[in-house]
Design a protein around this motif. Structure first.
Motif, PDB file in Angstrom:
ATOM      1  N   LYS A 180       5.460  -1.904   9.173  1.00 25.44           N
ATOM      2  CA  LYS A 180       5.566  -0.698   9.858  1.00 25.44           C
ATOM      3  C   LYS A 180       6.184   0.010   7.929  1.00 25.44           C
ATOM      4  O   LYS A 180       7.166   0.985   7.538  1.00 25.44           O
ATOM      5  CB  LYS A 180       7.125  -0.232  10.658  1.00 25.44           C
ATOM      6  N   PRO A 233       2.582   2.789   5.021  1.00 27.37           N
ATOM      7  CA  PRO A 233       2.691   3.839   4.227  1.00 27.37           C
ATOM      8  C   PRO A 233       3.713   3.758   3.057  1.00 27.37           C
ATOM      9  O   PRO A 233       2.327   4.853   2.089  1.00 27.37           O
ATOM     10  CB  PRO A 233       4.147   4.384   5.040  1.00 27.37           C
ATOM     11  N   ARG A 234       4.355   2.947   2.587  1.00 28.75           N
ATOM     12  CA  ARG A 234       4.604   2.845   0.819  1.00 28.75           C
ATOM     13  C   ARG A 234       2.579   2.665   0.604  1.00 28.75           C
ATOM     14  O   ARG A 234       2.737   2.954  -0.811  1.00 28.75           O
ATOM     15  CB  ARG A 234       5.229   1.984   0.736  1.00 28.75           C
ATOM     16  N   ALA A 280       0.032   3.316   1.317  1.00 28.52           N
ATOM     17  CA  ALA A 280      -1.066   4.219   1.486  1.00 28.52           C
ATOM     18  C   ALA A 280      -1.042   5.418   0.230  1.00 28.52           C
ATOM     19  O   ALA A 280      -1.718   5.905   0.454  1.00 28.52           O
ATOM     20  CB  ALA A 280      -0.651   4.667   3.263  1.00 28.52           C
ATOM     21  N   ALA A 281       1.258   5.538   0.185  1.00 26.79           N
ATOM     22  CA  ALA A 281       1.522   6.249  -0.447  1.00 26.79           C
ATOM     23  C   ALA A 281       0.634   6.709  -1.909  1.00 26.79           C
ATOM     24  O   ALA A 281      -0.227   7.357  -2.268  1.00 26.79           O
ATOM     25  CB  ALA A 281       2.858   7.116  -0.672  1.00 26.79           C
ATOM     26  N   ILE A 296      -3.316   7.377   0.758  1.00 26.19           N
ATOM     27  CA  ILE A 296      -3.931   7.502   1.819  1.00 26.19           C
ATOM     28  C   ILE A 296      -3.030   7.920   2.991  1.00 26.19           C
ATOM     29  O   ILE A 296      -2.160   7.516   3.058  1.00 26.19           O
ATOM     30  CB  ILE A 296      -4.633   6.078   2.196  1.00 26.19           C
ATOM     31  N   GLN A 297      -3.351   8.432   3.789  1.00 24.82           N
ATOM     32  CA  GLN A 297      -3.256   8.651   5.404  1.00 24.82           C
ATOM     33  C   GLN A 297      -3.698   8.285   6.628  1.00 24.82           C
ATOM     34  O   GLN A 297      -4.122   7.382   6.560  1.00 24.82           O
ATOM     35  CB  GLN A 297      -3.668  10.723   5.990  1.00 24.82           C
ATOM     36  N   GLN A 298      -2.370   6.828   6.330  1.00 23.13           N
ATOM     37  CA  GLN A 298      -2.483   6.112   7.571  1.00 23.13           C
ATOM     38  C   GLN A 298      -2.529   6.389   8.568  1.00 23.13           C
ATOM     39  O   GLN A 298      -2.075   7.462   9.122  1.00 23.13           O
ATOM     40  CB  GLN A 298      -0.558   5.005   7.465  1.00 23.13           C
ATOM     41  N   SER A 310      -0.927   4.946  12.344  1.00 21.81           N
ATOM     42  CA  SER A 310      -0.289   4.051  12.977  1.00 21.81           C
ATOM     43  C   SER A 310      -0.358   3.420  14.326  1.00 21.81           C
ATOM     44  O   SER A 310      -1.124   4.211  14.748  1.00 21.81           O
ATOM     45  CB  SER A 310       1.256   5.295  12.860  1.00 21.81           C
ATOM     46  N   GLU A 367       0.344  16.621   8.204  1.00 18.60           N
ATOM     47  CA  GLU A 367       0.091  14.977   8.665  1.00 18.60           C
ATOM     48  C   GLU A 367       1.615  14.835   7.356  1.00 18.60           C
ATOM     49  O   GLU A 367       2.064  14.617   6.309  1.00 18.60           O
ATOM     50  CB  GLU A 367      -0.893  14.170   7.373  1.00 18.60           C
ATOM     51  N   PRO A 368       2.031  13.321   7.764  1.00 22.20           N
ATOM     52  CA  PRO A 368       3.180  12.671   6.737  1.00 22.20           C
ATOM     53  C   PRO A 368       2.791  12.434   5.364  1.00 22.20           C
ATOM     54  O   PRO A 368       4.000  13.170   4.791  1.00 22.20           O
ATOM     55  CB  PRO A 368       3.200  11.322   6.553  1.00 22.20           C
ATOM     56  N   LEU A 369       1.427  12.178   4.950  1.00 24.08           N
ATOM     57  CA  LEU A 369       1.510  11.863   3.194  1.00 24.08           C
ATOM     58  C   LEU A 369       1.833  13.275   3.121  1.00 24.08           C
ATOM     59  O   LEU A 369       2.023  13.310   1.844  1.00 24.08           O
ATOM     60  CB  LEU A 369      -0.075  11.730   3.146  1.00 24.08           C
ATOM     61  N   LYS A 410       4.457  14.727   0.200  1.00 25.39           N
ATOM     62  CA  LYS A 410       4.095  15.435  -1.244  1.00 25.39           C
ATOM     63  C   LYS A 410       4.961  16.237  -1.663  1.00 25.39           C
ATOM     64  O   LYS A 410       5.468  16.685  -2.812  1.00 25.39           O
ATOM     65  CB  LYS A 410       2.239  15.506  -1.291  1.00 25.39           C
ATOM     66  N   GLN A 454       5.893   6.295   8.728  1.00 28.57           N
ATOM     67  CA  GLN A 454       5.227   6.571   7.936  1.00 28.57           C
ATOM     68  C   GLN A 454       5.970   7.767   6.717  1.00 28.57           C
ATOM     69  O   GLN A 454       6.077   7.048   5.651  1.00 28.57           O
ATOM     70  CB  GLN A 454       4.291   7.341   7.960  1.00 28.57           C
ATOM     71  N   MET A 464       6.345   6.654   2.818  1.00 27.54           N
ATOM     72  CA  MET A 464       5.501   7.135   1.722  1.00 27.54           C
ATOM     73  C   MET A 464       6.484   7.739   0.620  1.00 27.54           C
ATOM     74  O   MET A 464       5.589   7.885  -0.657  1.00 27.54           O
ATOM     75  CB  MET A 464       4.548   8.064   2.154  1.00 27.54           C
TER      76      MET A 464
END
Ligand SMILES: Cc1cc2nc3c(=O)[nH]c(=O)nc-3n(C[C@H](O)[C@H](O)[C@H](O)COP(=O)(O)OP(=O)(O)OC[C@H]3O[C@@H](n4cnc5c(N)ncnc54)[C@H](O)[C@@H]3O)c2cc1C
Lengths: 308, 249
Positions: free
Chosen positions: A96, A100-101, A103-104, A108-110, A112, B93-95, B99, B126, B130
């Motif tokens: 976890k 996500p790190r 993915a960023a 990419i949108q992970q 979960s 979304e989280p991304l 951003k 996330q 991120m």
């Protein structure tokens, strides 16, 4: 294209979470590699290479990865992903933290904590503490996915895949490990135990948890807890089962003095057999229990210990 | 040092959610909404840092519909100094959130961004990680204790086996776990005062961030329900049934 799994381990043992992750990955595609990054962890790579279905194991050893901190792990993984279409790891504390790190970094949108692979790009995942299930499809070229390990069986061992040594990645210098306080226990690990006995606020004190521990030892069980029991200081944080704690799905889950809040149920309702011991017959835990015993736990626990 | 605290508006944790029968999602109409509980812990931690003289200003940010303004007001009533509402319709979304936060960080230059470890609606866990990745900052996730001394941050985090302690370089991103603190309730005078605190309104376009969803939600469905079993009379019957009926011990 290929799939990369990040292996979960403590530098000496491969965690079962990884073989469960492998089962999920093999439902997504065929060419599955496992990265073992850590310090002096060649034995772990050896164990990973034995899992059926692995194409090869990548081994990267350096003190930089001794505690799998996200900053350096993501820096190692990000260039590796040029050769992979999918990154998969277990939704453990490390997974976890790292996924996500990564993915960023890859834009990419992970996705979960998937519980089912419906197709190469389509997955089921629980939301709202498991009170709803989403089917999500990704149109991204690459995916970063974490796996709810309780939803996948462990892969068998028997293979002998090659182990390739990987060059050490960049040191970001962002975080320094100071120390850790890990619980020492001979009992099975909570997330993978066959039997779990958990105590809630009803246990009343840290000392009373001894009663659960003695029963756990008779059953070969792990001990868990509700958030209320952890917050009250009866046991430490790693015991917490639930939406924001550990997910468990043992053959037998015994909830003692736990009311059954949705956040707790989220972490244990996939257990095969659920037993609830609670003095309040209206406690919501009874609505999902296979066997309920409406009684004072301080009477029941000594009897249980005696009878087992 | 400035602190940035992102807060999300979610269905209150006490609500039993209902899945829409047409599979389109979760019913939101006439449902009590609140600040994500982990974000309350983040706001509380920021206020404690300011009260200890370690921070100068707390900026609460929410990314969501117009009503997310209420969530910012809650943070202001707890003690945050000002707010930024980034209005967007539909799910971000989280991304996309990370951003937008990255751009706000560039404009505001906070020393710490403190977020909740997960939102209790999508359970993604996330955004903080991120954001830290996008910024190239250290990340202290699942924090249960935070100590700031002489420009260094010592952080204790909840991990699978127990607790881990790290030193992080600043600036850094922190995500909160349940044991970090117990959030305060806003007092009535502070709720009144919060109404006069400034809140900037923005859109994702202002930050040049495309929030188009990357993932398509094909269906949202009800999980398989578990049925209640039987009530046993006593401990002996329980043990007998677990042995002979269920075969689990
Ligand atoms: C953001 C968030 C995240 C959360 N995450 C989690 C999570 O991951 N896991 C989790 O567990 N909770 C979580 N919670 C908390 C959850 O909402 C409940 O507060 C918690 O699970 C209650 O714990 P409990 O059942 O032990 O306590 P209570 O609800 O107080 O229940 C105690 C029970 O013990 C029974 N009892 C008392 N004495 C006796 C006795 N002598 N004999 C028999 N029975 C007795 C009572 O009848 C009662 O049913 C979360 C909450 C929030 C807001």
């Amino acid at each position: 294209m290929a799939i990369l799994i990040l292996g979960e381990h403590d530098n000496s043992h491969l965690n079962e979470a990884t073989s469960r992750t492998l089962s999920a990955a093999l439902e997504i595609g065929n060419d599955v590699d496992i990265l073992i990054a850590g310090e002096d962890c060649a034995a772990v790579a050896g164990a990973a290479a034995k899992l059926n279905g692995v194409r090869k194991v990548l081994l990267c050893q350096s003190p930089l990865y001794a505690h799998m901190q996200a900053e350096n792990m993501a820096a190692l993984l990000s260039p590796l992903m040029a050769d992979y279409e999918t990154f998969v790891t277990a939704a453990t504390a490390n997974g976890k933290n790292i996924a996500p790190r990564l993915a960023a970094l890859l834009d990419i949108q992970q996705i979960s904590e998937i519980t089912t692979v419906l197709a190469r790009d389509t997955f089921e995942r629980p939301i709202y503490a498991g009170n709803a299930i989403q089917n999500v499809r990704s149109a991204q070229e690459k995916n970063v996915i974490t796996i709810r390990t309780t939803a996948f069986a462990p892969a068998e061992a028997g293979a002998d895949a090659p182990v390739e040594i990987l060059a050490v990645g960049e040191d970001t210098g962002l975080a320094r490990f100071v120390g850790e306080e890990l619980s020492q226990s001979d009992r099975p690990e909570l997330s993978s135990a066959k039997i779990v006995i958990s105590g809630g606020r009803g246990m009343g004190s840290a000392a009373n948890f001894d009663m659960l521990e003695r029963i756990a030892d008779k059953l070969g069980a792990a001990v868990g807890a509700s958030r209320a029991a952890v917050d009250a200081g009866y046991v430490s944080n790693e015991y917490q089962v639930g939406q924001t704690g550990k997910m468990v799905a043992p053959e037998l889950y015994i909830a003692v003095g736990i009311s059954g809040a949705i956040q707790h149920l989220a972490g244990m309702k996939e257990s095969r057999i659920i037993v609830a011991i609670n003095k309040d017959e209206d406690a919501p835990i009874f609505q999902i229990a296979d066997y309920g015993l409406v009684a004072d736990l301080f009477t029941v626990l000594p009897e249980l210990e005696e009878l087992l | 040092m400035k602190l940035l605290v992102p807060v999300k508006r979610v269905i209150d944790y006490k609500v039993n959610i209902r899945v829409a029968s047409d599979g389109s999602g979760v019913e939101l109409a006439n449902v009590k909404m609140s600040m994500n509980p982990f974000d309350e812990i983040a706001v509380e931690e920021a206020i404690r840092l300011r009260e200890a003289g370690l921070a100068s200003e707390i900026i609460a940010v929410s990314i969501g519909p117009a009503q997310a303004g209420e969530t910012i007001r809650t943070a202001l009533a707890m003690g945050a100094d000002r707010g930024i509402l980034v209005k967007c319709e539909g799910n971000v979304e989280p991304l996309g959130v990370a951003k937008i936060l990255q751009k706000i960080v560039a404009a505001e230059a906070p020393g710490l961004v403190i977020l909740g470890k997960q939102a209790i609606d999508d359970d993604c866990n996330q955004t903080g990680q991120m954001l830290a990745g996008l910024l190239g900052w250290a990340q202290g996730t699942f924090a249960s204790k935070l100590e700031l001394e002489d420009g260094a941050l010592k952080l204790t985090r909840e991990v699978d086996g127990g607790l881990q302690t790290l030193f992080l370089t600043l600036p850094a991103v922190i995500t909160t776990d349940l044991r970090l603190n117990e959030p305060r309730y806003a007092s009535l005078p502070n709720i009144m005062k919060a109404k006069r605190k400034p809140v900037d309104e923005k859109t994702p376009q202002d930050y040049g961030v495309d929030t188009t969803a990357r993932l398509e939600v094909l269906e949202t469905k009800q999980p398989e329900a578990r049925k209640a079993g039987i009530i046993v009379e006593n401990t002996a019957e329980l043990v007998e049934r677990l042995k002979n009926e269920a075969g689990v011990i």
